[in-house]
Design an enzyme around this catalytic site. Structure first.
Site, PDB file in Angstrom:
ATOM      1  N   PRO A  87       0.830  -1.207   0.000  1.00 16.40           N
ATOM      2  CA  PRO A  87       0.000   0.000   0.000  1.00 16.40           C
ATOM      3  C   PRO A  87       0.867   1.260   0.000  1.00 16.40           C
ATOM      4  CG  PRO A  87      -0.353  -1.332   2.011  1.00 16.40           C
ATOM      5  CD  PRO A  87       0.680  -2.040   1.201  1.00 16.40           C
ATOM      6  N   ALA A  90       1.713   4.204   3.276  1.00 17.19           N
ATOM      7  CA  ALA A  90       1.351   3.481   4.499  1.00 17.19           C
ATOM      8  C   ALA A  90       2.522   3.385   5.473  1.00 17.19           C
ATOM      9  CB  ALA A  90       0.846   2.086   4.142  1.00 17.19           C
ATOM     10  N   GLY A  91       3.639   4.042   5.135  1.00 17.52           N
ATOM     11  CA  GLY A  91       4.817   3.980   6.019  1.00 17.52           C
ATOM     12  C   GLY A  91       5.499   2.633   5.951  1.00 17.52           C
ATOM     13  N   LEU A  92       5.235   1.878   4.867  1.00 18.48           N
ATOM     14  CA  LEU A  92       5.786   0.521   4.759  1.00 18.48           C
ATOM     15  C   LEU A  92       6.919   0.438   3.725  1.00 18.48           C
ATOM     16  CD1 LEU A  92       2.443  -1.514   4.989  1.00 18.48           C
ATOM     17  CD2 LEU A  92       4.036  -0.929   6.830  1.00 18.48           C
ATOM     18  N   GLY A  93       7.401   1.596   3.297  1.00 17.13           N
ATOM     19  CA  GLY A  93       8.606   1.615   2.458  1.00 17.13           C
ATOM     20  C   GLY A  93       8.373   1.229   1.007  1.00 17.13           C
ATOM     21  N   SER A  94       7.183   1.568   0.448  1.00 19.61           N
ATOM     22  CA  SER A  94       6.932   1.152  -0.945  1.00 19.61           C
ATOM     23  C   SER A  94       7.915   1.835  -1.902  1.00 19.61           C
ATOM     24  CB  SER A  94       5.485   1.440  -1.359  1.00 19.61           C
ATOM     25  OG  SER A  94       5.263   2.821  -1.434  1.00 19.61           O
ATOM     26  N   SER A  95       8.307   3.077  -1.616  1.00 20.54           N
ATOM     27  CA  SER A  95       9.247   3.727  -2.544  1.00 20.54           C
ATOM     28  C   SER A  95      10.623   3.063  -2.449  1.00 20.54           C
ATOM     29  CB  SER A  95       9.337   5.227  -2.270  1.00 20.54           C
ATOM     30  OG  SER A  95       9.895   5.476  -1.004  1.00 20.54           O
ATOM     31  N   ALA A  96      11.055   2.718  -1.241  1.00 18.98           N
ATOM     32  CA  ALA A  96      12.366   2.071  -1.093  1.00 18.98           C
ATOM     33  C   ALA A  96      12.375   0.712  -1.786  1.00 18.98           C
ATOM     34  CB  ALA A  96      12.712   1.909   0.387  1.00 18.98           C
ATOM     35  N   ASP A 138      15.362   2.367   5.137  1.00 18.11           N
ATOM     36  CA  ASP A 138      14.370   1.672   4.301  1.00 18.11           C
ATOM     37  C   ASP A 138      15.042   0.880   3.171  1.00 18.11           C
ATOM     38  OD1 ASP A 138      12.705   3.101   5.951  1.00 18.11           O
ATOM     39  OD2 ASP A 138      11.533   4.046   4.367  1.00 18.11           O
TER      40      ASP A 138
HETATM   41  C1  MEV Z   1      10.872   6.365   7.411  1.00 19.19           C
HETATM   42  O1  MEV Z   1      10.543   5.012   7.075  1.00 19.19           O
HETATM   43  C2  MEV Z   1      11.684   6.409   8.669  1.00 19.19           C
HETATM   44  C3  MEV Z   1      12.146   7.777   9.126  1.00 19.19           C
HETATM   45  O2  MEV Z   1      12.972   7.547  10.278  1.00 19.19           O
HETATM   46  C4  MEV Z   1      12.927   8.498   8.060  1.00 19.19           C
HETATM   47  C5  MEV Z   1      14.280   7.865   7.762  1.00 19.19           C
HETATM   48  O3  MEV Z   1      14.843   7.140   8.563  1.00 19.19           O
HETATM   49  O4  MEV Z   1      14.784   8.150   6.650  1.00 19.19           O
HETATM   50  C6  MEV Z   1      10.994   8.654   9.555  1.00 19.19           C
END
Ligand code: MEV
Length: 308
Positions: A87, A90-96, A138
């Site tokens: 998703p 969602a803070g799950l790293g889809s771009s990485a 990430d």
């Molecule tokens: C993002 O997944 C995590 C953060 O700590 C940013 C980062 O480490 O680059 C918020």
């Protein structure tokens, strides 16, 4: 010839934000993946299966391709297809995962023989364009897989688990806002420099302790650390009423611990369900309108292959 690569997404278990300021963080790769297919073409073409991804959001991926093409002297006339199970926002790293899979697929197609570190370096070109000054956590986990203790400038430490562990991943229904949240946390740091330094040191200790509890299968101890870490993230400005409310809901459903994961402001919350209650907790969350899934860890990192 077509080359493909698949990279996992991730959940930060403890230490996000503080990791940008030099602390240790604990992060796990998750089973949902981004796949990138690359083949030779007469011109550059980049497509995503996500209709929501605009041309502008694909620009960082294009920068990864251009940087690799320049470095290894090939023409970037490639047809690239991105397919994602992760998703967005969602803070799950889809771009990485996308950037890591892209660099690995190009390495495979062009027989560049890139190692993990080089894949990470090329993936960081796209990540910096998206997030400004990311710590690199990430892309490191998406490339390496497993569970890592990560600190900028230090060698990441792989954390061995005694068995499989299960995380609940619950989506808040709001997009996370990495750049904005990193800036907000920097403001908190400039307002309370001494206190922030102490909190960053404690985040490192929390991450080391969480790694030990996770390796030992001590979910009670790990859960307490998650909830503690959420309170600190909330203090530095990474949370909001919706995320705090979701953490409270998860605790009231009997979870052993819960916290926001990633940049915050939206995105996802992770939790440890009460023993054997993963499925019933997810059903209850869905009944209350939250998307949630179970993630078994550890899972492997990026892999790539060629197909004629
Ligand atoms: C993002 O997944 C995590 C953060 O700590 C940013 C980062 O480490 O680059 C918020």
């Amino acid at each position: 010839m077509r080359a493909s690569a698949e990279a996992p997404c991730k959940a930060i278990i403890t230490g996000e934000h503080f990791v940008v300021h030099g602390a240790w963080a604990l992060v796990a790769a998750l089973g949902k993946k981004v796949k990138v297919d690359v083949e030779q073409a007469d011109r550059f073409q980049l497509r995503s299966d996500r209709r929501s991804i605009s041309r502008a959001a694909l620009a960082p991926a294009e920068s990864v391709v251009e940087t690799m093409a320049h470095e290894f002297s090939f023409k970037p006339n490639l047809r690239i297809q991105i397919s994602s199970e992760v998703p967005d926002g969602a803070g799950l790293g889809s771009s990485a995962s996308t950037m890591v899979a892209l660099a690995a697929a190009i390495s495979r197609l062009k027989s560049l023989g890139l190692g993990r570190r080089e894949v990470i370096d090329f993936a960081m070109v796209g990540e910096k364009e998206i997030h400004g000054h990311p710590s690199g956590i990430d892309v490191n986990i998406c490339a390496t897989g497993g569970v890592l203790l990560f600190k900028m400038g230090a060698r990441p430490k792989q954390v061995r688990l005694s068995g499989q562990a299960t995380l609940l991943i619950v989506q808040s229904g709001r997009k996370r806002q990495t750049r904005k949240l990193i800036d907000r946390v920097a403001t908190t740091k400039s307002r309370y420099p001494g206190l922030f330094e102490g909190l960053a040191e404690s985040a490192s200790e929390v991450s080391r302790m969480a790694a030990d509890r996770l390796s030992a299968g001590d979910t009670e101890g790990l859960g307490r650390l998650l909830t503690f870490n959420h309170a600190v993230l909330s203090f530095i400005g990474a949370s909001n009423e919706r995320l705090d409310g979701l953490v409270d809901t998860l605790l009231s459903l009997g979870c052993k611990g819960a916290k926001l994961t990633g940049a915050g402001g939206g995105g996802s919350v992770i939790a440890l369900a009460a023993e054997g209650k993963e499925k019933s907790t997810i059903s209850e969350l869905k009944r209350r309108g939250f998307d949630a899934f179970e993630a078994k860890i550890p899972v492997g990192g990026v892999r790539s292959w060629l197909r004629p």
